[in-house]
Motif scaffolding. Structure first.
Motif, PDB file in Angstrom:
ATOM      1  N   LEU A 178      -6.306  -3.417   4.176  1.00 39.06           N
ATOM      2  CA  LEU A 178      -5.219  -3.124   3.383  1.00 39.06           C
ATOM      3  C   LEU A 178      -5.374  -1.939   2.601  1.00 39.06           C
ATOM      4  CD1 LEU A 178      -2.686  -4.229   1.634  1.00 39.06           C
ATOM      5  CD2 LEU A 178      -4.353  -5.294   0.075  1.00 39.06           C
ATOM      6  N   VAL A 179      -4.263  -0.973   2.717  1.00 39.82           N
ATOM      7  CA  VAL A 179      -4.208   0.108   1.852  1.00 39.82           C
ATOM      8  C   VAL A 179      -2.904  -0.023   0.922  1.00 39.82           C
ATOM      9  CG1 VAL A 179      -5.631   1.660   3.321  1.00 39.82           C
ATOM     10  CG2 VAL A 179      -2.951   1.594   3.432  1.00 39.82           C
ATOM     11  N   SER A 180      -3.123   0.615  -0.429  1.00 42.33           N
ATOM     12  CA  SER A 180      -1.928   0.495  -1.446  1.00 42.33           C
ATOM     13  C   SER A 180      -1.387   1.673  -1.521  1.00 42.33           C
ATOM     14  CB  SER A 180      -2.699  -0.181  -2.493  1.00 42.33           C
ATOM     15  OG  SER A 180      -3.104  -1.477  -2.653  1.00 42.33           O
ATOM     16  N   SER A 181      -0.082   1.552  -1.553  1.00 37.04           N
ATOM     17  CA  SER A 181       0.677   2.744  -1.922  1.00 37.04           C
ATOM     18  C   SER A 181       1.023   2.845  -3.257  1.00 37.04           C
ATOM     19  CB  SER A 181       2.026   3.027  -1.157  1.00 37.04           C
ATOM     20  OG  SER A 181       3.027   1.948  -1.491  1.00 37.04           O
ATOM     21  N   MET A 182       1.677   4.070  -3.961  1.00 40.06           N
ATOM     22  CA  MET A 182       2.068   4.055  -5.337  1.00 40.06           C
ATOM     23  C   MET A 182       3.515   4.912  -5.419  1.00 40.06           C
ATOM     24  SD  MET A 182      -1.597   5.349  -7.052  1.00 40.06           S
ATOM     25  CE  MET A 182      -2.286   6.277  -5.490  1.00 40.06           C
ATOM     26  N   PHE A 183       4.275   4.382  -6.281  1.00 40.68           N
ATOM     27  CA  PHE A 183       5.431   5.255  -6.708  1.00 40.68           C
ATOM     28  C   PHE A 183       5.500   5.367  -8.061  1.00 40.68           C
ATOM     29  CE2 PHE A 183      10.010   5.615  -7.415  1.00 40.68           C
ATOM     30  CZ  PHE A 183      10.081   7.205  -6.883  1.00 40.68           C
ATOM     31  N   SER A 223       1.247  15.685   0.554  1.00 37.24           N
ATOM     32  CA  SER A 223       0.394  14.498   0.973  1.00 37.24           C
ATOM     33  C   SER A 223       0.934  13.241   0.373  1.00 37.24           C
ATOM     34  CB  SER A 223      -1.013  14.951   0.339  1.00 37.24           C
ATOM     35  OG  SER A 223      -1.381  16.151   1.270  1.00 37.24           O
ATOM     36  N   GLU A 224       0.515  12.259   1.265  1.00 38.11           N
ATOM     37  CA  GLU A 224       0.600  10.928   0.475  1.00 38.11           C
ATOM     38  C   GLU A 224      -0.737  10.542   0.214  1.00 38.11           C
ATOM     39  OE1 GLU A 224       4.564   9.290   2.699  1.00 38.11           O
ATOM     40  OE2 GLU A 224       2.796   8.593   3.639  1.00 38.11           O
ATOM     41  N   TYR A 225      -0.540   9.364  -0.794  1.00 41.10           N
ATOM     42  CA  TYR A 225      -1.987   9.108  -1.467  1.00 41.10           C
ATOM     43  C   TYR A 225      -1.925   7.426  -1.321  1.00 41.10           C
ATOM     44  CZ  TYR A 225      -2.704  13.872  -2.897  1.00 41.10           C
ATOM     45  OH  TYR A 225      -3.052  15.096  -2.737  1.00 41.10           O
ATOM     46  N   PHE A 226      -3.083   6.729  -0.860  1.00 40.29           N
ATOM     47  CA  PHE A 226      -3.167   5.265  -0.764  1.00 40.29           C
ATOM     48  C   PHE A 226      -4.488   4.916  -1.646  1.00 40.29           C
ATOM     49  CE2 PHE A 226      -0.690   6.950   2.691  1.00 40.29           C
ATOM     50  CZ  PHE A 226       0.419   6.136   2.611  1.00 40.29           C
ATOM     51  N   ILE A 227      -4.737   3.779  -2.002  1.00 41.13           N
ATOM     52  CA  ILE A 227      -5.667   3.262  -2.500  1.00 41.13           C
ATOM     53  C   ILE A 227      -6.266   2.313  -1.474  1.00 41.13           C
ATOM     54  CG2 ILE A 227      -6.599   1.807  -4.157  1.00 41.13           C
ATOM     55  CD1 ILE A 227      -4.641   2.608  -6.178  1.00 41.13           C
ATOM     56  N   ALA A 228      -7.451   2.661  -0.959  1.00 39.90           N
ATOM     57  CA  ALA A 228      -8.444   1.677  -0.244  1.00 39.90           C
ATOM     58  C   ALA A 228      -8.662   0.283  -0.571  1.00 39.90           C
ATOM     59  CB  ALA A 228      -9.502   2.584   0.427  1.00 39.90           C
ATOM     60  N   GLU A 229      -8.077  -0.626  -0.616  1.00 44.17           N
ATOM     61  CA  GLU A 229      -8.528  -1.984  -1.225  1.00 44.17           C
ATOM     62  C   GLU A 229      -9.999  -2.526  -0.442  1.00 44.17           C
ATOM     63  OE1 GLU A 229      -7.207  -2.914  -3.602  1.00 44.17           O
ATOM     64  OE2 GLU A 229      -5.062  -2.294  -3.822  1.00 44.17           O
ATOM     65  N   PRO A 230     -10.862  -3.097  -1.260  1.00 44.95           N
ATOM     66  CA  PRO A 230     -11.949  -3.446  -0.801  1.00 44.95           C
ATOM     67  C   PRO A 230     -11.612  -4.782   0.054  1.00 44.95           C
ATOM     68  CG  PRO A 230     -11.595  -4.584  -2.852  1.00 44.95           C
ATOM     69  CD  PRO A 230     -10.686  -3.282  -2.916  1.00 44.95           C
TER      70      PRO A 230
END
Length: 208
Positions: free
Chosen positions: A133-138, A200-207
């Motif tokens: 899972l990776v999380s996007s942000m807006f 660039s797009e940025y994503f949070i790497a979820e554990p």
């Protein structure tokens, strides 16, 4: 890695993960968009079926730009009320993912109830399936301090000029969010769009 993008509203697939979708498709990766709602309550909290029809059409056009014609699964949950349907959403996401999937969904702290509920549901489903899972942000770019990201693993996707152009074109498909609807002010403006137009797009790497 087969990719499943879980998006709360039509336009989220373009705004926060359009570059990633374009990258995956150009690499020949199978991508599916799970459209959680039809975005019918953008201007009227009671919902507007005329707007829902417009937004479905806009989303169809946007995903076609990104190379995903016909790859949308519509879940039909009520716009603005996703937190009330979180359990059923977990079941729906689980039906479409497995251990080999990359799941992309909004961050659980993305400062919008629907986005956060989708993020929680995606995390539950991905954890159970053993998917990545990776999380996007807006909205978080506007309502959270960047210090809130200090303890997270942020991944950067630097888009190629072609990917960036496809993302911009996909965003522009969502005209109902840029133009007045029945006299209401548009949802999106230049200030809100700024992070979505970064190179660039940025994503949070979820554990895991």
């Amino acid at each position: 890695m087969r990719t499943v993008c879980v998006v709360p509203h039509p336009d989220d697939e373009a705004l926060s993960m359009g570059g990633l979708i374009a990258r995956q498709r150009s690499a020949g990766v199978e991508v599916c968009v799970l459209a959680v709602t039809d975005g019918d309550a953008a201007y009227d909290p009671d919902g507007d079926e005329d707007l829902a029809e417009v937004r479905r059409t806009e989303q169809d056009s946007a995903v076609e730009v990104l190379g995903l014609a016909g790859h949308i699964v519509r879940l039909g949950l009520p716009d603005g009320k996703v937190p009330k349907h979180e359990a059923s959403l977990i079941d729906s996401i689980s039906h479409h993912i497995d251990q080999g999937c990359l799941v992309v969904a909004p961050w659980r702290k993305d400062c919008h109830p629907d986005h956060e509920a989708v993020g929680r549901a995606a995390r539950s489903a991905a954890t159970a399936a053993g998917a990545t899972l990776v999380s996007s942000m807006f909205w978080a770019w506007h309502y959270r301090s960047l210090k809130s990201l200090d303890s997270t693993d942020v991944l950067e996707l630097a888009m190629s000029p072609a990917e960036h152009a496809d993302k911009r074109t996909a965003i522009e498909c969502h005209r109902s969010q840029f133009d007045s609807w029945n006299g209401s002010d548009p949802i999106l403006n230049d200030e809100l769009l700024t992070p979505a137009l970064w190179p660039s797009e940025y994503f949070i790497a979820e554990p895991g």
